[in-house]
Scaffold this motif. Structure first.
Motif, PDB file in Angstrom:
ATOM      1  N   PRO B  99       0.821  -1.216   0.000  1.00  0.00           N
ATOM      2  CA  PRO B  99       0.000   0.000   0.000  1.00  0.00           C
ATOM      3  C   PRO B  99       0.850   1.258   0.000  1.00  0.00           C
ATOM      4  CG  PRO B  99      -0.917  -1.580   1.509  1.00  0.00           C
ATOM      5  CD  PRO B  99       0.354  -2.193   1.003  1.00  0.00           C
ATOM      6  N   LEU B 100       1.890   1.224   0.760  1.00  0.00           N
ATOM      7  CA  LEU B 100       2.740   2.402   0.787  1.00  0.00           C
ATOM      8  C   LEU B 100       3.386   2.646  -0.547  1.00  0.00           C
ATOM      9  CD1 LEU B 100       3.108   2.400   4.242  1.00  0.00           C
ATOM     10  CD2 LEU B 100       4.935   3.843   3.352  1.00  0.00           C
ATOM     11  N   GLN B 103       0.897   4.021  -2.904  1.00  0.00           N
ATOM     12  CA  GLN B 103       0.628   5.422  -2.629  1.00  0.00           C
ATOM     13  C   GLN B 103       1.688   6.316  -3.249  1.00  0.00           C
ATOM     14  OE1 GLN B 103       0.612   6.167   1.511  1.00  0.00           O
ATOM     15  NE2 GLN B 103      -0.101   8.288   1.334  1.00  0.00           N
ATOM     16  N   PRO B 192     -18.279   1.302 -14.222  1.00  0.00           N
ATOM     17  CA  PRO B 192     -17.750   0.618 -15.385  1.00  0.00           C
ATOM     18  C   PRO B 192     -16.238   0.573 -15.406  1.00  0.00           C
ATOM     19  CG  PRO B 192     -19.440   2.181 -16.007  1.00  0.00           C
ATOM     20  CD  PRO B 192     -19.120   2.426 -14.572  1.00  0.00           C
ATOM     21  N   TYR B 193     -15.655   1.678 -15.294  1.00  0.00           N
ATOM     22  CA  TYR B 193     -14.194   1.690 -15.374  1.00  0.00           C
ATOM     23  C   TYR B 193     -13.629   2.885 -14.636  1.00  0.00           C
ATOM     24  CZ  TYR B 193     -10.710  -1.038 -17.728  1.00  0.00           C
ATOM     25  OH  TYR B 193      -9.733  -1.926 -18.036  1.00  0.00           O
ATOM     26  N   SER B 202      -7.601  11.201  -2.236  1.00  0.00           N
ATOM     27  CA  SER B 202      -7.522   9.836  -1.727  1.00  0.00           C
ATOM     28  C   SER B 202      -6.941   8.949  -2.814  1.00  0.00           C
ATOM     29  CB  SER B 202      -8.907   9.341  -1.335  1.00  0.00           C
ATOM     30  OG  SER B 202      -9.695   9.237  -2.490  1.00  0.00           O
ATOM     31  N   TYR B 204      -5.524   6.328  -3.187  1.00  0.00           N
ATOM     32  CA  TYR B 204      -5.056   5.166  -2.471  1.00  0.00           C
ATOM     33  C   TYR B 204      -5.825   3.912  -2.749  1.00  0.00           C
ATOM     34  CZ  TYR B 204      -2.986   2.520   1.063  1.00  0.00           C
ATOM     35  OH  TYR B 204      -2.312   1.560   1.718  1.00  0.00           O
ATOM     36  N   ILE B 205      -6.919   3.788  -2.129  1.00  0.00           N
ATOM     37  CA  ILE B 205      -7.642   2.539  -2.282  1.00  0.00           C
ATOM     38  C   ILE B 205      -8.795   2.758  -3.214  1.00  0.00           C
ATOM     39  CG2 ILE B 205      -9.046   0.878  -1.088  1.00  0.00           C
ATOM     40  CD1 ILE B 205      -6.801   0.408   0.341  1.00  0.00           C
ATOM     41  N   HIS B 206      -8.843   1.969  -4.222  1.00  0.00           N
ATOM     42  CA  HIS B 206      -9.933   2.130  -5.170  1.00  0.00           C
ATOM     43  C   HIS B 206     -11.232   1.657  -4.562  1.00  0.00           C
ATOM     44  CE1 HIS B 206      -6.884   3.171  -7.856  1.00  0.00           C
ATOM     45  NE2 HIS B 206      -6.397   1.957  -7.990  1.00  0.00           N
ATOM     46  N   PRO B 208     -12.544   0.653  -1.057  1.00  0.00           N
ATOM     47  CA  PRO B 208     -12.193   0.655   0.354  1.00  0.00           C
ATOM     48  C   PRO B 208     -12.494  -0.654   1.049  1.00  0.00           C
ATOM     49  CG  PRO B 208     -13.426   2.611  -0.207  1.00  0.00           C
ATOM     50  CD  PRO B 208     -13.456   1.724  -1.419  1.00  0.00           C
ATOM     51  N   ASP B 209     -13.693  -1.119   0.903  1.00  0.00           N
ATOM     52  CA  ASP B 209     -14.050  -2.298   1.672  1.00  0.00           C
ATOM     53  C   ASP B 209     -13.197  -3.491   1.256  1.00  0.00           C
ATOM     54  OD1 ASP B 209     -17.144  -2.517  -0.165  1.00  0.00           O
ATOM     55  OD2 ASP B 209     -15.074  -2.438  -0.789  1.00  0.00           O
ATOM     56  N   ILE B 210     -12.889  -3.547   0.020  1.00  0.00           N
ATOM     57  CA  ILE B 210     -12.050  -4.645  -0.428  1.00  0.00           C
ATOM     58  C   ILE B 210     -10.695  -4.566   0.260  1.00  0.00           C
ATOM     59  CG2 ILE B 210     -10.742  -5.513  -2.359  1.00  0.00           C
ATOM     60  CD1 ILE B 210     -13.075  -5.076  -4.081  1.00  0.00           C
ATOM     61  N   GLY B 211     -10.133  -3.406   0.211  1.00  0.00           N
ATOM     62  CA  GLY B 211      -8.825  -3.254   0.832  1.00  0.00           C
ATOM     63  C   GLY B 211      -8.860  -3.631   2.295  1.00  0.00           C
ATOM     64  N   PHE B 212      -9.879  -3.217   2.922  1.00  0.00           N
ATOM     65  CA  PHE B 212      -9.962  -3.484   4.342  1.00  0.00           C
ATOM     66  C   PHE B 212     -10.120  -4.969   4.614  1.00  0.00           C
ATOM     67  CE2 PHE B 212     -12.030  -3.770   8.419  1.00  0.00           C
ATOM     68  CZ  PHE B 212     -11.223  -2.943   9.168  1.00  0.00           C
ATOM     69  N   ASP B 213     -10.963  -5.576   3.837  1.00  0.00           N
ATOM     70  CA  ASP B 213     -11.174  -6.991   4.064  1.00  0.00           C
ATOM     71  C   ASP B 213      -9.898  -7.772   3.832  1.00  0.00           C
ATOM     72  OD1 ASP B 213     -13.724  -6.674   4.791  1.00  0.00           O
ATOM     73  OD2 ASP B 213     -14.549  -7.026   2.798  1.00  0.00           O
TER      74      ASP B 213
END
Lengths: 230, 230
Positions: B99-100, B103, B192-193, B202, B204-206, B208-213
């Motif tokens: 992740p870093l 970023q 779509p894309y 932000s 960073y994470i496209h 969020p929930d995915i990244g967190f999980d």
DNA sequence: ATAATATGAATGAAAG
DNA sequence: CTTTCATTCATATTAT
């Protein structure tokens, strides 16, 4: 649940250790920890720092996009009172081709066009849009997956025998048979990563300086990490 | 699961080791930290732990999105959290940016230098090597992909066609049929894309929930790494 | 419920 | 640089 627990455990034990060490030793700076333990502590702090950083950023992402979440889950319903069990609510739904769309896609695929050009995708999308929501990306992905997976199906018969007698249920997709030129071990190029050089051995906190994945794995390994870099 | 078990074992052994070293006090480890420094370290770990807990809780509240009430930063009442089915974790064979690193890469990318020269790539690689394993090839590929894919997202979103389709998903209104096969959520193809170009802040994470999980599952199952690293 | 499978999507790496 | 491939991930569906 476990996550928190584990972190707290870690923290607790560290605290105890430190307290013991401080309480048990004299006032002079006698040894409290070995260098390895010291380094380990430092790494753990790094871990926490990194995790916090990640969480903060995720949180920001979430809050900034929160208004976009439609959250219409249809059949999925979580009891608000039982929030404990309802951990995962995903707002993202993925496209699913309608039977008609699927039929058309299959037909197009069978026509032999191995290369659905961009323009072609546009056309197809437009065409299939008559039968349901669809985007060019969906079409693109569909062909991409279709191609890839139809190709992998030809790898199944490991033995010289044909598919009639498939007596190998446990065979994972790991069997690396000398295929065409395509499948090569895909060596990932890693560089040595000079750990010592990049992290000053100071007692003070520094920003995390190790990879996140590695950090994650180190949460429980906590000290055994060095082997990874050898 | 046994992950927790392993971690706890780990903790125990660590504690023992430390206790031995300290309690025995025969081991003349030298110096290292003063008591104040020790205490400071301990407190920082504590702080990180607390913050992590709070962030996790916040995330839960936000994503579950049904009850924003209990969001109190002071109260640590985290028990929910996933019992997520542990996925299998296997050794990665291709590079994955931490992740870093991601970023930093995004930032560099946004700075406009469209064509990272050889030297620039070297620099970047060196820089990001501080945060995890990486090679120049990785950086090169990343920029290439990033460029190419950021270009292909200008034409998808509004490709919505006739309204005949858009009205369709609402046709079926969650009837009482738990076993119905007809269930074709169909729904909407929301993004779509668009994920490529998130908000400039932000970066960073496209999702969020995915990244967190992913993060969480990694913490959970991290015990499975052990054998890999040893 | 839980496990297994199917499949849409994301992405690093390579070919053209 | 553009397109394609291969792999992996996440979710939806189905079977046990």
């Amino acid at each position: 649940m476990e996550t928190k627990q584990e972190i707290e455990n870690k923290n607790t034990s560290n605290s105890n250790i430190n307290s013991n060490g401080i309480g048990g030793s004299k006032n002079l700076y006698m040894k409290v920890m070995s260098d390895e333990q010291m380094e380990q502590l430092r790494q753990q702090i790094s871990v926490y720092t990194t995790i916090c950083d990640q969480l903060v950023q995720m949180h920001n992402s979430i809050t900034s996009q929160q208004d976009l979440v439609g959250l219409r889950l249809g059949s999925l319903y979580c009891d608000p009172m039982m929030a404990c069990s309802g951990h995962k609510i995903s707002a993202r739904q993925r496209w699913t081709p309608t039977p008609l769309q699927l039929q058309l896609l299959e037909r197009i695929f069978d026509e032999g066009n191995g290369t659905p050009t961009k323009q072609k995708i546009k056309d197809i999308t437009n065409e299939l849009g008559q039968h349901g929501p669809i985007s060019e990306t969906n079409v693109y992905n569909w062909f991409q997956n279709r191609r890839a997976r139809s190709k992998r199906k030809q790898l199944a018969p490991t033995s010289n025998n044909n598919n009639t007698s498939s007596a190998e249920p446990e065979a994972e997709t790991e069997v690396e048979s000398p295929k065409e030129k395509k499948t090569r071990p895909e060596s990932f190029q890693l560089q040595p990563y000079d750990y010592e050089n990049s992290s000053p051995h100071s007692l003070y906190i520094h920003s995390p300086d190790i990879g996140f994945d590695q950090l994650m794995s180190k949460i429980e390994v906590s000290g055994c990490y060095s082997s990874y870099f050898l």
